[in-house]
Design a protein around this motif. Structure first.
Motif, PDB file in Angstrom:
ATOM      1  N   ILE A   1      -7.424 -14.419   3.541  1.00  0.00           N
ATOM      2  CA  ILE A   1      -7.893 -13.366   4.448  1.00  0.00           C
ATOM      3  C   ILE A   1      -6.713 -12.553   4.969  1.00  0.00           C
ATOM      4  N   MET A   2      -5.620 -13.221   5.293  1.00  0.00           N
ATOM      5  CA  MET A   2      -4.437 -12.507   5.779  1.00  0.00           C
ATOM      6  C   MET A   2      -3.874 -11.570   4.710  1.00  0.00           C
ATOM      7  N   LEU A   3      -3.822 -12.033   3.463  1.00  0.00           N
ATOM      8  CA  LEU A   3      -3.311 -11.172   2.391  1.00  0.00           C
ATOM      9  C   LEU A   3      -4.218  -9.966   2.157  1.00  0.00           C
ATOM     10  N   GLY A   4      -5.525 -10.208   2.129  1.00  0.00           N
ATOM     11  CA  GLY A   4      -6.468  -9.110   1.922  1.00  0.00           C
ATOM     12  C   GLY A   4      -6.420  -8.093   3.051  1.00  0.00           C
ATOM     13  N   TYR A   5      -6.360  -8.595   4.265  1.00  0.00           N
ATOM     14  CA  TYR A   5      -6.286  -7.697   5.425  1.00  0.00           C
ATOM     15  C   TYR A   5      -4.995  -6.901   5.399  1.00  0.00           C
ATOM     16  N   ASP A   6      -3.886  -7.568   5.115  1.00  0.00           N
ATOM     17  CA  ASP A   6      -2.594  -6.894   5.091  1.00  0.00           C
ATOM     18  C   ASP A   6      -2.548  -5.837   3.995  1.00  0.00           C
ATOM     19  N   THR A   7      -3.159  -6.124   2.875  1.00  0.00           N
ATOM     20  CA  THR A   7      -3.142  -5.162   1.772  1.00  0.00           C
ATOM     21  C   THR A   7      -3.920  -3.902   2.125  1.00  0.00           C
ATOM     22  N   ILE A   8      -5.144  -4.081   2.604  1.00  0.00           N
ATOM     23  CA  ILE A   8      -5.989  -2.909   2.890  1.00  0.00           C
ATOM     24  C   ILE A   8      -5.512  -2.174   4.130  1.00  0.00           C
ATOM     25  N   SER A   9      -5.312  -2.900   5.234  1.00  0.00           N
ATOM     26  CA  SER A   9      -4.935  -2.215   6.476  1.00  0.00           C
ATOM     27  C   SER A   9      -3.497  -1.696   6.422  1.00  0.00           C
ATOM     28  N   GLY A  10      -2.613  -2.427   5.744  1.00  0.00           N
ATOM     29  CA  GLY A  10      -1.240  -1.958   5.618  1.00  0.00           C
ATOM     30  C   GLY A  10      -1.155  -0.662   4.833  1.00  0.00           C
ATOM     31  N   GLU A  11      -1.934  -0.562   3.785  1.00  0.00           N
ATOM     32  CA  GLU A  11      -1.935   0.680   3.009  1.00  0.00           C
ATOM     33  C   GLU A  11      -2.680   1.786   3.733  1.00  0.00           C
ATOM     34  N   ALA A  12      -3.677   1.424   4.526  1.00  0.00           N
ATOM     35  CA  ALA A  12      -4.381   2.448   5.298  1.00  0.00           C
ATOM     36  C   ALA A  12      -3.469   3.010   6.386  1.00  0.00           C
ATOM     37  N   GLU A  13      -2.666   2.158   7.021  1.00  0.00           N
ATOM     38  CA  GLU A  13      -1.745   2.621   8.057  1.00  0.00           C
ATOM     39  C   GLU A  13      -0.627   3.478   7.490  1.00  0.00           C
ATOM     40  N   SER A  14      -0.123   3.115   6.330  1.00  0.00           N
ATOM     41  CA  SER A  14       0.976   3.885   5.736  1.00  0.00           C
ATOM     42  C   SER A  14       0.474   5.078   4.926  1.00  0.00           C
ATOM     43  N   ARG A  15      -0.822   5.251   4.904  1.00  0.00           N
ATOM     44  CA  ARG A  15      -1.471   6.365   4.184  1.00  0.00           C
ATOM     45  C   ARG A  15      -1.310   6.298   2.674  1.00  0.00           C
ATOM     46  N   SER A  16      -0.831   5.192   2.147  1.00  0.00           N
ATOM     47  CA  SER A  16      -0.714   5.087   0.691  1.00  0.00           C
ATOM     48  C   SER A  16      -2.064   4.814   0.039  1.00  0.00           C
ATOM     49  N   LEU A  17      -3.016   4.276   0.805  1.00  0.00           N
ATOM     50  CA  LEU A  17      -4.360   4.060   0.264  1.00  0.00           C
ATOM     51  C   LEU A  17      -5.039   5.400  -0.035  1.00  0.00           C
ATOM     52  N   LEU A  18      -4.781   6.407   0.798  1.00  0.00           N
ATOM     53  CA  LEU A  18      -5.337   7.741   0.540  1.00  0.00           C
ATOM     54  C   LEU A  18      -4.743   8.344  -0.730  1.00  0.00           C
ATOM     55  N   VAL A  19      -3.468   8.077  -0.969  1.00  0.00           N
ATOM     56  CA  VAL A  19      -2.819   8.584  -2.181  1.00  0.00           C
ATOM     57  C   VAL A  19      -3.429   7.924  -3.416  1.00  0.00           C
ATOM     58  N   VAL A  20      -3.642   6.596  -3.334  1.00  0.00           N
ATOM     59  CA  VAL A  20      -4.227   5.877  -4.467  1.00  0.00           C
ATOM     60  C   VAL A  20      -5.641   6.386  -4.732  1.00  0.00           C
ATOM     61  N   GLN A  21      -6.397   6.624  -3.664  1.00  0.00           N
ATOM     62  CA  GLN A  21      -7.765   7.096  -3.840  1.00  0.00           C
ATOM     63  C   GLN A  21      -7.829   8.554  -4.278  1.00  0.00           C
ATOM     64  N   ALA A  22      -6.722   9.279  -4.163  1.00  0.00           N
ATOM     65  CA  ALA A  22      -6.687  10.656  -4.638  1.00  0.00           C
ATOM     66  C   ALA A  22      -6.520  10.729  -6.154  1.00  0.00           C
ATOM     67  N   TYR A  23      -6.060   9.645  -6.759  1.00  0.00           N
ATOM     68  CA  TYR A  23      -5.937   9.602  -8.212  1.00  0.00           C
ATOM     69  C   TYR A  23      -7.325   9.550  -8.845  1.00  0.00           C
ATOM     70  N   PRO A  24      -7.392   9.824 -10.131  1.00  0.00           N
ATOM     71  CA  PRO A  24      -8.717   9.821 -10.779  1.00  0.00           C
ATOM     72  C   PRO A  24      -9.215   8.400 -11.067  1.00  0.00           C
ATOM     73  N   VAL A  25      -9.300   7.596 -10.024  1.00  0.00           N
ATOM     74  CA  VAL A  25      -9.872   6.261 -10.117  1.00  0.00           C
ATOM     75  C   VAL A  25     -10.952   6.154  -9.052  1.00  0.00           C
ATOM     76  N   SER A  26     -11.950   5.362  -9.358  1.00  0.00           N
ATOM     77  CA  SER A  26     -13.019   5.200  -8.377  1.00  0.00           C
ATOM     78  C   SER A  26     -12.600   4.202  -7.304  1.00  0.00           C
ATOM     79  N   ARG A  27     -13.280   4.262  -6.199  1.00  0.00           N
ATOM     80  CA  ARG A  27     -12.998   3.346  -5.096  1.00  0.00           C
ATOM     81  C   ARG A  27     -13.252   1.902  -5.517  1.00  0.00           C
ATOM     82  N   GLU A  28     -14.269   1.699  -6.324  1.00  0.00           N
ATOM     83  CA  GLU A  28     -14.586   0.359  -6.810  1.00  0.00           C
ATOM     84  C   GLU A  28     -13.471  -0.192  -7.689  1.00  0.00           C
ATOM     85  N   GLU A  29     -12.883   0.670  -8.531  1.00  0.00           N
ATOM     86  CA  GLU A  29     -11.778   0.237  -9.380  1.00  0.00           C
ATOM     87  C   GLU A  29     -10.564  -0.159  -8.545  1.00  0.00           C
ATOM     88  N   VAL A  30     -10.305   0.588  -7.484  1.00  0.00           N
ATOM     89  CA  VAL A  30      -9.168   0.271  -6.618  1.00  0.00           C
ATOM     90  C   VAL A  30      -9.377  -1.088  -5.963  1.00  0.00           C
TER      91      VAL A  30
END
Length: 153
Positions: A73-102
């Motif tokens: 749970i700690m790893l999953g939370y850190d991965t999603i929230s850490g990337e959301a805080e650093s805005r890198s999750l938005l960059v990944v989702q801007a690529y031509p990949v679906s949210r489900e694939e990410v």
């Protein structure tokens, strides 16, 4: 409308998550803790010498059923929230990949890190105990490792 999964995209994201989290401090601590706990529980259950693998597995059930989900749970939370805080999750989702694939790629990458940690942590000590004690049936221990990995997933 069913989402179309591109396995190449999922594989790339899973590799990235695996490489990012393989040397994570929590994973290293978990692996070392598994090795130490396995030897300590085996030593205590054996009455001063290495005990049987089956008795050691019973001793590890309670500890691993608490530690593995918490670390996962700690790893999953850190991965999603850490990337959301650093805005890198938005960059990944801007690529031509679906949210489900990410998210599926992140799940596979983190799941493989937990699996490697469990296999190394329990496997090294289990192999050494089976070698030194001898005459034990390692099938129950292998089932225990697989169930622990599934618990982490």
């Amino acid at each position: 409308m069913k989402p179309q999964f591109n396995l190449r995209n999922i594989n790339i994201i899973a590799k990235k998550e695996f490489m990012d989290n393989l040397l994570n401090n929590w994973i290293i601590i978990l692996t070392v803790l598994f090795i130490i706990l396995k030897f300590v529980i085996s030593f205590v259950s054996g009455g001063g010498s290495l005990g049987d693998v089956e008795i050691t597995v019973v001793g590890l059930l309670g500890i691993s059923s608490l530690l593995v989900p918490i670390i996962s749970i700690m790893l999953g939370y850190d991965t999603i929230s850490g990337e959301a805080e650093s805005r890198s999750l938005l960059v990944v989702q801007a690529y031509p990949v679906s949210r489900e694939e990410v998210y599926f790629g992140k799940f596979i990458g983190l799941g493989s890190v937990i699996a490697i940690s469990t296999l190394v942590g329990f496997g090294i000590s289990g192999f050494l105990i089976t070698t030194f004690v001898g005459g034990t049936n390692p099938i129950g221990f292998l089932i225990f490792m697989v169930l622990t990995i599934l618990l982490g997933l």
